[in-house]
Design a protein around this motif. Structure first.
Motif, PDB file in Angstrom:
ATOM      1  N   SER A  29     -61.391  28.728  24.751  1.00 21.12           N
ATOM      2  CA  SER A  29     -60.728  27.585  24.124  1.00 21.12           C
ATOM      3  C   SER A  29     -61.635  26.364  24.076  1.00 21.12           C
ATOM      4  CB  SER A  29     -59.423  27.258  24.842  1.00 21.12           C
ATOM      5  OG  SER A  29     -59.639  27.005  26.211  1.00 21.12           O
ATOM      6  N   PRO A 332     -56.495  24.280  30.442  1.00 21.14           N
ATOM      7  CA  PRO A 332     -56.446  25.183  29.289  1.00 21.14           C
ATOM      8  C   PRO A 332     -57.248  24.703  28.087  1.00 21.14           C
ATOM      9  CG  PRO A 332     -54.379  23.973  29.496  1.00 21.14           C
ATOM     10  CD  PRO A 332     -55.173  23.682  30.729  1.00 21.14           C
ATOM     11  N   GLU A 333     -57.675  23.439  28.089  1.00 25.79           N
ATOM     12  CA  GLU A 333     -58.521  22.978  26.996  1.00 25.79           C
ATOM     13  C   GLU A 333     -59.857  23.715  26.989  1.00 25.79           C
ATOM     14  OE1 GLU A 333     -55.825  19.745  28.450  1.00 25.79           O
ATOM     15  OE2 GLU A 333     -57.321  21.050  29.402  1.00 25.79           O
ATOM     16  N   TYR A 336     -58.132  28.883  28.338  1.00 30.65           N
ATOM     17  CA  TYR A 336     -56.749  28.749  27.911  1.00 30.65           C
ATOM     18  C   TYR A 336     -55.764  29.517  28.774  1.00 30.65           C
ATOM     19  CZ  TYR A 336     -52.603  28.921  24.948  1.00 30.65           C
ATOM     20  OH  TYR A 336     -51.323  28.833  24.467  1.00 30.65           O
ATOM     21  N   ASP A 337     -56.151  30.731  29.153  1.00 26.43           N
ATOM     22  CA  ASP A 337     -55.189  31.588  29.836  1.00 26.43           C
ATOM     23  C   ASP A 337     -55.896  32.436  30.888  1.00 26.43           C
ATOM     24  OD1 ASP A 337     -56.573  33.478  28.334  1.00 26.43           O
ATOM     25  OD2 ASP A 337     -54.923  33.854  26.938  1.00 26.43           O
ATOM     26  N   GLN A 340     -59.091  34.410  29.921  1.00 19.01           N
ATOM     27  CA  GLN A 340     -60.307  33.609  29.839  1.00 19.01           C
ATOM     28  C   GLN A 340     -60.782  33.186  31.230  1.00 19.01           C
ATOM     29  OE1 GLN A 340     -60.268  30.469  26.914  1.00 19.01           O
ATOM     30  NE2 GLN A 340     -59.198  31.718  25.386  1.00 19.01           N
ATOM     31  N   MET A 369     -51.698  25.808  32.635  1.00 19.47           N
ATOM     32  CA  MET A 369     -52.454  26.909  32.062  1.00 19.47           C
ATOM     33  C   MET A 369     -51.580  28.167  32.009  1.00 19.47           C
ATOM     34  SD  MET A 369     -55.998  28.473  33.623  1.00 19.47           S
ATOM     35  CE  MET A 369     -56.939  26.984  33.298  1.00 19.47           C
TER      36      MET A 369
END
Length: 456
Positions: A29, A332-333, A336-337, A340, A369
């Motif tokens: 992300s 999460p920027e 993201y999850d 990742q 997140m």
């Protein structure tokens, strides 16, 4: 036009190495936020194909951030062993990957090889490796370091006790630390993230942690993770510090946003060897984490995996005792999850080990997140298989000061049990004397902080 590749009948063109490196990343992300990621899986595979065919010499001769513009680039470039590089400069990235994963290639071979690699070459190899590749490769490498004690041996999973408190209340910190010790946590370091970054407060925290270490004769080291300049003032005042700490970025501008430079780190390095309380040769603790350069607008269009690798190129200049990526802390920027975060944790650990660093991971995530504690169980299990040097423990996996989720003290004890791993040798002997471990396993007394409170 720099390079191109065709995937399923569509030709993808890449204009420079920076673009290839970014688009070869697994989905991230942070790269999407920066506008440099692959648009889809086919473009990602095309970029990986191009990257795999590039030679190490091509990567070195096409600097993403020229040394004359950036001091981190200069450190990385100056660290390269010419004889080793000359031997491998015509290898492709694919050939580098094959050599790393070859069953006949040992960890010692990889550490010798790394002397001829730049951080960008190591990042390139990571981009074309699977998660299992990253685990297999890192598991070969043993990096033993010595501060007050030695950690990093094969079969050892060390841990940082992180007894943070939302007001730096010394009794509250102490009780949290006693719980950590009762689970066998803290052999890598007793490391506190302070709320109040003043010289007097850092002095008090260092004195308190050192007093506990001395009172119970604990074979470990202390550190307070404030800004390096505050630690320097506290040490000059006489605070007992075994390690000195600083967060790093992968660009000079990123480090300037942290308020540091290489000359400042060199000054701190001289101070910790002159006035620090450790006896061993390794006296630095560095933290990193994918995305910090983007958050400070200091990424220069370079992807976050490559920038993370460059952090390790800077860290190895100072021969640290421990390094860890705070893998899911930024948010999460950038990751993201859970998918990742897991991938990034394995990448970071591999890249750090390939730099010859004593690499640990803060297996963590933020509450906004798309991840949960089960995902952290998965990542910590994979890292244990990969031979991570240390992980971080906080009470009940919930840091009450930093407001993020990490591993609990008993999570780390469970990982040791599953994989038949031990604390650092000196620390394990201390646990046995304290009645907390016997024959490599925790006793019924484990998890009881009053073991220490009753002796105060």
């Amino acid at each position: 036009m720099y390079k191109k590749a065709t995937v399923l009948g569509h030709t993808y063109s890449f204009h420079h190495l920076k673009e290839v490196m970014a688009k070869a990343n697994e989905e991230r992300s942070g790269d999407q936020l920066a506008g440099i990621s692959a648009e889809n899986m086919k473009e990602r595979m095309a970029a990986k194909s191009v990257l795999a065919d590039l030679t190490l010499g091509e990567i070195r001769n096409s600097p993403l951030l020229p040394p004359e513009q950036d001091e981190v680039s200069r450190v990385i470039e100056e660290s390269v062993s010419t004889p080793v590089y000359e031997r491998i400069k015509n290898w492709s990235v694919a050939e580098l990957r094959e050599y790393i994963l070859n069953d006949e290639t040992t960890g010692s071979d990889l550490l010798q090889l790394s002397e001829g690699l730049t951080s960008e070459m190591i990042a390139a190899a990571a981009k074309i490796m699977s998660n299992l590749d990253l685990i297999q490769a890192a598991s070969k490498i043993e990096v033993i370091t010595h501060c007050q004690t030695k950690i990093g041996q094969k079969g050892v999973l060390s841990s940082r006790a992180q007894p943070n408190h939302p007001s730096d209340h010394l009794p509250g910190m102490r009780v949290s630390l006693y719980e950590a010790l009762s689970y066998g946590i803290g052999d890598a370091v007793i490391g506190i993230n302070p709320v109040i970054d003043t010289t007097d407060n850092i002095y008090a925290l260092l004195v308190e942690t050192k007093d506990i270490i001395d009172r119970f004769a604990i074979p470990t080291q202390n550190c307070v993770l404030s800004h390096v300049t505050t630690q320097m003032r506290a040490i000059e005042k006489g605070a007992p510090a075994d390690l000195i700490f600083q967060s790093l970025a992968g660009t000079q501008m990123g480090n300037e946003s942290f308020g540091i430079s290489i000359p400042l780190l060199e000054e701190a390095n001289s101070l910790i060897y002159d006035k620090g309380t450790a006896t061993g040769p390794n006296r630095w603790y560095f933290e990193t984490g994918q995305g910090s350069e983007l958050s400070s607008e200091a990424h220069f269009g370079i992807d976050q995996v490559t920038l993370e690798s460059r952090c390790y190129g800077l860290a190895r200049k100072f021969n640290p005792f421990i390094v860890n990526t705070v893998v899911g802390f930024i948010g999460p920027e950038y990751l993201y999850d859970s998918k990742q975060v897991i991938r990034a944790g394995l990448e970071d650990h591999f890249m750090g080990k390939m730099h010859g660093l004593p690499m640990g991971v803060d297996v963590c995530y933020t509450n906004h997140m798309r991840a949960d504690q089960n995902d952290m169980d998965t990542l910590s299990t994979l890292l244990s298989a990969a031979g991570v040097n240390f992980v971080i423990g906080v009470p009940m996996a919930d840091d009450c000061m930093l407001n993020y989720q990490s591993l609990s003290f008993h999570d780390i004890a469970t990982l040791r049990s599953i994989f038949h791993l031990s604390p650092a040798p000196e620390f394990e002997k201390w646990l046995e004397r304290a009645g907390i471990m016997r024959n490599g396993a925790l006793t019924k007394s484990a998890g009881d902080p009053t073991l220490f409170m009753n002796k105060v």
